[in-house]
Scaffold this motif. Structure first.
Motif, short mmCIF file in Angstrom:
data_model
loop_
_atom_site.label_atom_id
_atom_site.label_comp_id
_atom_site.label_asym_id
_atom_site.label_seq_id
_atom_site.Cartn_x
_atom_site.Cartn_y
_atom_site.Cartn_z
N PRO A 22 -14.37 15.29 16.84
CA PRO A 22 -13.27 15.39 15.91
C PRO A 22 -12.78 13.71 15.75
CG PRO A 22 -12.21 16.00 17.74
CD PRO A 22 -13.79 15.98 18.10
N ARG A 23 -13.30 12.77 16.66
CA ARG A 23 -12.78 11.30 16.59
C ARG A 23 -14.04 10.46 15.93
NH1 ARG A 23 -8.97 9.64 19.91
NH2 ARG A 23 -7.90 10.93 21.34
N SER A 24 -14.76 11.25 15.02
CA SER A 24 -15.59 10.57 14.13
C SER A 24 -14.90 9.07 13.65
CB SER A 24 -16.10 11.12 12.98
OG SER A 24 -16.87 10.39 11.91
N PRO A 25 -15.63 8.01 14.03
CA PRO A 25 -15.34 6.58 13.59
C PRO A 25 -15.22 6.35 12.14
CG PRO A 25 -17.55 6.51 14.39
CD PRO A 25 -17.18 7.89 14.51
N ALA A 26 -15.96 7.24 11.30
CA ALA A 26 -15.86 7.04 9.61
C ALA A 26 -14.77 7.63 9.36
CB ALA A 26 -17.06 7.99 9.35
N LEU A 27 -13.77 8.28 10.10
CA LEU A 27 -12.77 8.90 9.64
C LEU A 27 -11.47 8.21 10.26
CD1 LEU A 27 -14.01 12.57 9.75
CD2 LEU A 27 -13.83 11.16 7.91
N ARG A 28 -10.43 8.23 9.46
CA ARG A 28 -9.01 7.81 10.03
C ARG A 28 -8.04 9.08 9.87
NH1 ARG A 28 -7.41 2.79 7.00
NH2 ARG A 28 -7.81 4.10 5.26
N THR A 74 -6.25 12.28 17.59
CA THR A 74 -5.70 11.09 16.83
C THR A 74 -4.75 10.64 17.89
OG1 THR A 74 -4.49 10.04 15.21
CG2 THR A 74 -4.17 12.26 15.57
N GLU A 75 -4.49 9.50 17.78
CA GLU A 75 -3.19 8.77 18.60
C GLU A 75 -2.02 8.70 17.58
OE1 GLU A 75 -2.70 8.25 21.65
OE2 GLU A 75 -4.59 8.95 22.26
N ASP A 76 -2.09 8.94 16.32
CA ASP A 76 -1.37 8.57 15.30
C ASP A 76 -0.34 9.94 15.09
OD1 ASP A 76 0.42 7.65 13.21
OD2 ASP A 76 -1.25 7.07 12.14
N ASP A 122 -7.07 8.57 6.26
CA ASP A 122 -7.79 9.15 5.12
C ASP A 122 -7.24 10.74 5.21
OD1 ASP A 122 -9.56 6.87 4.47
OD2 ASP A 122 -10.44 7.43 6.49
N TYR A 123 -7.02 11.19 6.40
CA TYR A 123 -6.61 12.49 6.39
C TYR A 123 -5.67 12.97 7.22
CZ TYR A 123 -11.33 12.93 4.50
OH TYR A 123 -12.22 12.82 3.67
N VAL A 124 -4.64 13.86 6.97
CA VAL A 124 -3.51 14.12 7.65
C VAL A 124 -3.34 15.44 8.04
CG1 VAL A 124 -0.91 13.92 7.76
CG2 VAL A 124 -2.23 12.18 6.27
#
Length: 416
Positions: A22-28, A74-76, A122-124
């Motif tokens: 789930p931590r793909s670098p292409a996605l934030r 995510t860390e956010d 990019d996604y929440v």
């Protein structure tokens, strides 16, 4: 933006995302946990702390579970709270590194999300903090793989929820509490694209006068839950959460009877009999001659003394059942003391379902057996009988020898 356009936002990246990464670098990705509700239906447990912080998952709060699962993605992470409860959540900043946001005055889940400064993502992931998932990380990965998406739950009766009308895997309509019978409902967990914050600006009040996220789920992929789910809105929902947690926790051999025990081994005095599954927190003292029956959780610092029986109940931190007590099918909050000989009754003579008053209306709990719900810091005098469905307010005193029915307000001095 139309529902079809919303459904296509971000679909391509996530459809290619391996469920194990789930931590793909292409996605934030960022996450927002909505924890600003007042928890009125959970009274009196919520008189001393907010509902998301109640340790209902065998000593762990729902909010802690969400944060730990989301930290794998995510860390956010932002937690939305109401201004009266900020003090209860402050420690989350240092312990987990999350941010806090205070909900704006407008009501509803849409208003809660609008209280957040849009994160650089990019996604929440958006989740209701009072929703229990038996395997939260698994469900989050499945939602991310289908994003933008919403968790769907299949139930026998949709009348108390937002029913999802789904066509070809996408939500076409949400009908709030107007349908009945079996179907899919909104599970309270979403993955939105970053455009959600622009869409919130266009959101109008619903029929109930609230700004609701359910008005923005049309076009999202409906991902049916693959493990246990519970909307924890009433005290007796805790019993279902406990049972689902026992299914996924690793138990220990039970030295005092059949079944497994979980958590920490208690300090045992003399002879005791324990029928698992039973959860023990740290520093629990048991016995002598105590009997703990299945589906009990005794949290940190609880004392169960001589000739006490506990059955299918949660006893929260530091509470004491010191001698000659029976507590069955009950939830006892933190720092409660039962006097000698005090008991909970959990079955009506006519064996009908126990009823309680919620928001001024008598409602069935759906349970033939239900004891008492006791708020934090209450003091129950000697030889008190709490009748089925009784709710005792936080910091109230029940004088010796009383038979108590109905609701006792917070801080009351109940004499008979």
């Amino acid at each position: 933006m139309t529902p079809d356009e919303r459904s296509r936002v971000g679909r391509e990246p996530f459809s290619a995302l391996p469920s194990s990464d789930p931590r793909s670098p292409a996605l934030r990705t960022a996450a927002v946990l909505l924890a600003a509700g007042k928890g009125e239906r959970m009274w009196p447990l919520t008189s001393t702390r907010p509902k998301p912080l109640l340790p209902v998952a065998l000593g762990e709060s729902l909010l802690e579970r969400w944060i730990k699962a989301l930290k794998e993605i995510t860390e956010d992470i932002i937690v939305v709270v109401n201004k009266e409860h900020v003090k209860y959540f402050e420690n989350l900043r240092s312990e987990y590194g999350v941010e806090l946001a205070v909900q704006i005055a407008a009501p509803g889940t849409g208003a809660a999300l609008a209280s957040v400064k849009p994160p650089e993502a990019d996604y929440v992931v958006v989740a209701y903090a009072d929703v229990y998932l038996q395997r939260p990380l698994l469900e989050l990965k499945r939602l991310l793989a289908e994003a933008p998406s919403v968790l769907a739950v299949r139930v026998d009766d949709v009348s108390q929820y937002g029913a999802l009308v789904v066509e070809n895997g996408e939500v076409r309509e949400v009908i709030e509490k107007e349908m009945s019978g079996p179907g899919l409902i909104n599970g309270g967990v979403y993955v939105f694209s970053k455009e959600i914050f622009e869409l919130l600006k266009e959101l109008k009040p619903s029929k109930r006068g609230e700004y609701e996220l359910t008005d923005l789920v049309k076009g999202l992929r409906a991902v049916e839950v693959a493990s246990g789910w519970k909307d924890v809105g009433r005290p007796w929902d805790i019993f279902d959460v406990m049972k689902m947690e026992f299914e996924v926790r690793e138990g220990l051999e039970n030295p005092w009877g059949p079944g497994k025990v979980y958590g920490e081994l208690p300090e045992v005095k003399g002879e005791v009999y324990v029928e698992g599954p039973v959860y023990f927190g740290e520093g629990v003292v048991l016995g002598p001659f105590a009997h703990v029956r299945p589906y009990v959780a005794l949290l940190d610092g609880v004392k169960v003394g001589p000739f006490v029986q506990v059955k299918e109940s949660m006893i929260m931190e530091g509470s004491r059942l010191p001698h000659l007590n029976y507590v069955g099918d009950s939830v006892v909050a933190e720092d409660v003391n039962f006097g000698a000989g005090s008991v909970t009754a959990n079955l009506r003579f006519d064996e009908r379902e126990v009823e309680v008053t919620l928001k001024g209306q008598r409602v069935s709990t759906g349970r033939r057996k239900l004891g008492a719900i006791v708020g934090g810091g209450a003091r129950i005098g000697v030889n008190v009988s709490l009748m089925p469905g009784t709710r005792v307010g936080a910091r109230s005193w029940i004088y010796p020898g009383c038979v108590v029915r109905g609701d006792v307000p917070d801080g009351a001095r109940y004499k008979c």
